[in-house]
Structures are given as structure tokens and as C-alpha cells.
Design a protein around this motif. Sequence first.
Motif, mmCIF file in Angstrom:
data_model
loop_
_atom_site.group_PDB
_atom_site.id
_atom_site.type_symbol
_atom_site.label_atom_id
_atom_site.label_comp_id
_atom_site.label_asym_id
_atom_site.label_seq_id
_atom_site.Cartn_x
_atom_site.Cartn_y
_atom_site.Cartn_z
ATOM 1 N N ARG A 24 8.843 -64.965 9.547
ATOM 2 C CA ARG A 24 9.501 -66.150 10.111
ATOM 3 C C ARG A 24 10.278 -66.891 9.018
ATOM 4 O O ARG A 24 11.413 -67.329 9.227
ATOM 5 N N ARG A 25 9.656 -67.034 7.856
ATOM 6 C CA ARG A 25 10.312 -67.739 6.740
ATOM 7 C C ARG A 25 11.571 -67.029 6.280
ATOM 8 O O ARG A 25 12.613 -67.652 6.039
ATOM 9 N N ASP A 26 11.494 -65.693 6.184
ATOM 10 C CA ASP A 26 12.608 -64.919 5.628
ATOM 11 C C ASP A 26 13.596 -64.443 6.688
ATOM 12 O O ASP A 26 14.625 -63.846 6.351
ATOM 13 N N GLY A 27 13.278 -64.676 7.969
ATOM 14 C CA GLY A 27 14.180 -64.243 9.030
ATOM 15 C C GLY A 27 14.331 -62.734 9.109
ATOM 16 O O GLY A 27 15.427 -62.222 9.380
ATOM 17 N N CYS A 28 13.233 -62.002 8.874
ATOM 18 C CA CYS A 28 13.294 -60.532 8.883
ATOM 19 C C CYS A 28 12.349 -59.972 9.942
ATOM 20 O O CYS A 28 11.455 -60.664 10.426
ATOM 21 N N GLU A 29 12.531 -58.702 10.277
ATOM 22 C CA GLU A 29 11.747 -58.065 11.325
ATOM 23 C C GLU A 29 10.519 -57.348 10.806
ATOM 24 O O GLU A 29 9.691 -56.883 11.596
ATOM 25 N N HIS A 30 10.391 -57.236 9.497
ATOM 26 C CA HIS A 30 9.242 -56.541 8.935
ATOM 27 C C HIS A 30 9.054 -56.973 7.483
ATOM 28 O O HIS A 30 9.897 -57.660 6.900
ATOM 29 N N VAL A 31 7.925 -56.580 6.906
ATOM 30 C CA VAL A 31 7.687 -56.707 5.463
ATOM 31 C C VAL A 31 7.489 -55.300 4.924
ATOM 32 O O VAL A 31 7.667 -54.314 5.636
ATOM 33 N N TRP A 32 7.106 -55.208 3.658
ATOM 34 C CA TRP A 32 6.947 -53.904 3.025
ATOM 35 C C TRP A 32 5.504 -53.681 2.595
ATOM 36 O O TRP A 32 4.859 -54.596 2.060
ATOM 37 N N LEU A 33 5.006 -52.487 2.832
ATOM 38 C CA LEU A 33 3.717 -52.070 2.295
ATOM 39 C C LEU A 33 3.998 -51.081 1.169
ATOM 40 O O LEU A 33 4.544 -49.995 1.399
ATOM 41 N N ASP A 34 3.629 -51.464 -0.034
ATOM 42 C CA ASP A 34 3.949 -50.674 -1.224
ATOM 43 C C ASP A 34 2.735 -49.841 -1.626
ATOM 44 O O ASP A 34 1.749 -50.358 -2.148
ATOM 45 N N ALA A 35 2.817 -48.537 -1.365
ATOM 46 C CA ALA A 35 1.710 -47.622 -1.679
ATOM 47 C C ALA A 35 2.023 -46.743 -2.883
ATOM 48 O O ALA A 35 1.330 -45.752 -3.135
ATOM 49 N N ARG A 36 3.046 -47.095 -3.646
ATOM 50 C CA ARG A 36 3.498 -46.221 -4.731
ATOM 51 C C ARG A 36 2.532 -46.163 -5.903
ATOM 52 O O ARG A 36 2.644 -45.269 -6.743
ATOM 53 N N SER A 37 1.570 -47.065 -5.948
ATOM 54 C CA SER A 37 0.568 -47.016 -7.019
ATOM 55 C C SER A 37 -0.532 -45.996 -6.738
ATOM 56 O O SER A 37 -1.313 -45.658 -7.641
#
Length: 503
Positions: free
Chosen positions: A283-296
Motif C-alpha cells: 500500500r505504501r509503495d503502490g505496488c502489486e507485490h514484494v520480493w522474497l529473496d532466497a539467493r542466500s
Amino acid sequence: MRRSADVVVIGSGAAGLSAALGLAATRNVLVVSAGSGSTPWAQGGIAAAYGDDDPLDHAHDTEIAGAGFCDPRTVRALVEEGPQRLAELIALGARFDRDSDGSLSRTLEGGHDRHRVVHAGGDASGAEVHRALHQAVQLAGVRTVTGRAVGLIKSGFGQIAGVLVEEDADVSQIDARAVVLATGGIGNAYLASTNPSTVRGDGIALALQAGASLVDMEFVQFHPTALFTGDSTGQLPLVTEAVRGEGAVLRDVAGRRIMTDVHPRADLAPRDIVARAIESTMRRDGCEHVWLDARSIPEDTIRRRFPTVLASCRRIGVDMLSEPIPVAPAEHFLCGGIRTNRDGATDVPGLYAVGEAAGGGVHGANRLASNSLLEGLVFGRRVATALTLDLPAASYGQPSWLTLGEDREPDRIRAILTEHAGIRRDGAGLQTALDELESAGDGPLATVARTVVAAAITREDSRGCHWRSDHPRTDERWNRHLVIRLDEEGRPAVRQLLQSAAT
């Protein structure tokens, strides 16, 4: 066509198959199945405390995740009987992942204070549980009817006496001394869910029509990390919480971690907290998704533990080995349901409920990760035990047929519920939903949608997965459960209980 059985089980997920298997040796049992429900789609695993892990610690984590709203006796049954049910499942041939020393491999998921989630095929636990139970039920000779339950039969003395099943274009009758509803939750009442399309609240609507009570329908859990495919409708692939258990973290569009300052367990906080944090970030960023970072996470770990997630990501052009995964919350699990005791009995004689369809108090206001398959195994067996010991007598008198109506504009119902009874709720939006649902017909989607909204508008506080932006704090005056029955006009009427959710 007319058939008969001692017990009819409606639903063939983990809960329904466990109940049928437990009854097979002593009762004439028949399973009605319109699909395998949500069980085969479950990725995480089965939470079970054994060995050096104390079941009371598992109970503690369950009650914390449930925001203090769980029934302690029901939770104790879950955690103490769970390891035995898991051992029985393994004896039936279920193949769970094991470490190099031969012991069951256990992973960590959100809300748990230690590694206690056993899994199969890396992230294909539900599929293996369903395979093993389905095979065992077949070997036990349990009869199965493929079709959708569209009505219940009630005797002149008020007892459930059978079920009506739609097979192809025909409706058949199955007489029974008891009916067990194991139909799952209400996922398809929302635009986007991790549940298959057959999970839409049919059993809950049938129970209401039969005169049963529902409880805690406002507590609808949204899984924080459904895969964002670009299409926000229908069944969405799940990105199991175990990915975060292995070290993945949530990031916003700028790459900043989302959960670091939100909760002491950060990305492994209970699901309601993570889902709200993601919704607020979007809602704050006006985006439809966030990111899940599994690269570690090491590549060999991802390939071994998460082949399903890896394949789902690749289908939308994402390589989780080298790039972050787009995720967003989606409807996942109903924490309330048909009001039952610990043996699955409802307040209608001859009618039982188990699994996600049942609201026995085990999940409280928010379900702890990987307690759902466990619930199906434990309480499916408890229902079977109760009906083995004490099967209701045949009931006579002039019967009545209680059938499901038709939903008008089902997509409109889903849109209303999604907009006004999702993760973020407020009184004005819920009242709008209640008004708009008035003309939505009397089908199962409309029925369950009204019960969710009626409960959510009544509860003027926030706890667990019920979040009212106009009442953002937990209020002790609302330390009570909300029970719903249909009034004389067929609309949900809400009353408040001071006692536990379990009868």
C-alpha cells in the motif's frame, strides 16, 4: 439411485480420509468426493513435537500464533496425539524426507520456536500425505462416490439422516446414520486463494442450512507469500514458509528488508503479522507485490527442498536461484468454521465436521504453520473413534431435504469479499459488503461471504488474522467468540460467547 451407509464422509482431503480410514474396520462408511481438496497442495509439512521437543512447547507456539484465542484442551489433543498419528501415517507407507542418519528431517517455519516440521518430497508434503491415505482407504475397501454434495436429509426428529449428491446431471440419495463434513474452507469465496476451485464453503453452507452453528468466521488467514503470477485471480501457487525457514527474507521494491523491525522473529513471525506487514508495504509503495529473496540459500538445498517452488517460479520466468521471487498475500485458511467439540460433533444430532470446515478452537485467531495436515490426521481419527464407540441410532419421521441454492454472479461475490473483508478491514467497508451481498442469492459463496462479513463487522477489535483499521488494537471487551446461526429469514445472526470456541 439410492444408497445407504452407516457413515457418509463428505470430502477426501487428509481429514476426510483419516476419518474414513478410522471407521473402515467397524462401520459401513462411504466417501463422497468432488476433488481432493487442499491437501495435495500443502507444501510445508506436518508439525509434530517428539523426542527432545516437548508437545507443550508446540502447544505454546500454537496458542501464541492463535493470539490467545485457541481452546487449550483442543490444542493439547492436537500436539499430544499428533506424533502417534504421524507414526501411523508412516506405517501406512508415507515417505517423509530423512537426514543422513535416517531420522526424520525437520525444518523451521514461522511461529515455531524450533525445527519441528517434517516434510516429504522437499515441498510436496500434502501430495504424499494424500497419496498414502488414499491408497490405504482403497485397500480398506471403502466405497467412494464421485460427486458434489448438494443437500442434507434431516429426519422429522431433527437428526441428520443422509445426504444428496449430484453425480453428473443426476441427484442421488445416500441414507446414513451420521454425516461427516470434511469439505475444507472457503478459499474460492475470494478472488485469489491458494485453494483449488472446489473449495468454496459448500459444507459450511450445508451445516448452516441444517441448523448448525458456526464460530469465529471472521478469522480468515492470508498466506503471506503466494507467487505473484501477474494474474491475481483463481488458485495461486504457494511459496512455502519453509523457504523463509531456510533463510529467505522479504524485501520491498527498493531492496530493503520488510520484517526486521516488525517482530522479534522477523521473517518467521506468525503469518498474520507477516501478511499485514506485506500489505502495508504494498500500500505504501503502490505496488502489486514484494520480493522474497532466497539467493542466500545454497543451490543444492533449494533443488532438494523446494522443487515445487522452483518449478512454479520457472513457469513465470523467474529463477529463484539467481533472482528474487515476486510474492503477495492470498487467502489461505479459515481458522473458524462449523462449531464442534473435540470429537467433531456439531449441535445438530448426526452431523459432524472435521478439518478446515470445523471450528473446534485449535487455531484460535490465526493458524500456526503446518498445523493443518496435523489437524486432519488427529481430529479425523477422533471423529472415527467417536462414531465407532457411539453411532447415532437410525432416525425416522417425515424427512426434509435441505439443499444448496444457486449463487448469482459468483465473481461479484468474490470481488466484494476481497475488497472489503481481506487483510485490511473497516466498519464502513464491511457495511458496504453486507448491503451488496443482500442481493447475491442463497448459494454457498453468498452464504459463507455473509457469515464472514457479519462476524467481521461485529468484532470491533483486531486480533490474529482479523485486522480492523478503525479498531487497530486488541480490546479485552472482545475476549469472546462469535457464534452464527441463520435467522428465520435465512440471514446470519451473530451472538457472543464468553466461553471457549469448543462446545
